[in-house]
Design an enzyme around this catalytic site. Structure first.
Site, mmCIF file in Angstrom:
data_model
loop_
_atom_site.group_PDB
_atom_site.id
_atom_site.type_symbol
_atom_site.label_atom_id
_atom_site.label_comp_id
_atom_site.label_asym_id
_atom_site.label_seq_id
_atom_site.Cartn_x
_atom_site.Cartn_y
_atom_site.Cartn_z
ATOM 1 N N THR A 1 0.821 -1.214 0.000
ATOM 2 C CA THR A 1 0.000 0.000 0.000
ATOM 3 C C THR A 1 0.855 1.264 0.000
ATOM 4 O OG1 THR A 1 -0.116 0.137 2.418
ATOM 5 C CG2 THR A 1 -1.803 -1.204 1.319
ATOM 6 N N ASP A 2 0.190 2.366 -0.294
ATOM 7 C CA ASP A 2 0.846 3.670 -0.201
ATOM 8 C C ASP A 2 0.617 4.237 1.201
ATOM 9 O OD1 ASP A 2 -1.772 4.673 -0.168
ATOM 10 O OD2 ASP A 2 -1.703 5.343 -2.254
ATOM 11 N N GLN A 3 0.986 5.500 1.414
ATOM 12 C CA GLN A 3 0.854 6.124 2.734
ATOM 13 C C GLN A 3 -0.585 6.211 3.208
ATOM 14 O OE1 GLN A 3 2.944 9.885 2.489
ATOM 15 N NE2 GLN A 3 4.109 9.337 4.303
#
Length: 156
Positions: A37-39
């Site tokens: 995932t991203d942030q």
């Protein structure tokens, strides 16, 4: 009486196994890991391709075919075409269900329709994959092994 029950049980197991082989679809689950995932906790778009690969490998395994054994016997199955449609984001720690459905097979190609759903049973992503059987020795397209052709016949 015991012998009769044993035969019925064996026949039922054989019927269940035969029906599993004849099923065109299979489902498997994977939990979204943090590294995918991203942030914001949203799955990066490139990580859906490995999810779909898990679905295809497990579809084969469910039919009694080991991808590893197929490669060890000199047959590869690379993707030659993929079309992915993103509908909604998958998020960190969600349990995803990957639906893999056999669509068709021609001389050297196999086609799958795939979908990914979240825990709320919302459709997140759809995809179509075309793969080609190749000889790992020559790198050229080749006919599928007989045991796979038999599987395809059972799906008709």
């Amino acid at each position: 009486m015991y012998f009769y029950k044993k035969i019925l049980y064996q026949d039922l197991n054989n019927l269940i196994f035969f029906n599993i082989l004849r099923m065109k679809n299979h489902q498997t689950q994977v939990r979204v890991r943090y590294s995918e995932t991203d942030q914001m906790g949203v799955v990066y778009h490139g990580n859906y391709v490995p999810y779909f690969e898990i679905g295809r490998v497990e579809w084969l395994r469910n039919k009694g075919i080991s991808y590893k054994s197929m490669e060890e016997s000199g047959i590869g199955l690379p993707i030659v075409s993929m079309q992915i449609n993103y509908k909604k984001s998958a998020r960190y720690d969600e349990l995803l269900t990957i639906h893999t459905t056999f669509k068709s097979q021609s001389s050297v190609k196999i086609e799958f329709d795939c979908e990914i759903y979240n825990e709320a049973n919302e459709l997140l992503t759809t995809a179509v994959f075309i793969l080609v059987f190749i000889s790992l020795k020559s790198g050229r397209p080749t006919a599928p092994p007989n045991y796979i052709l038999e599987l395809f016949k059972s799906l008709e």
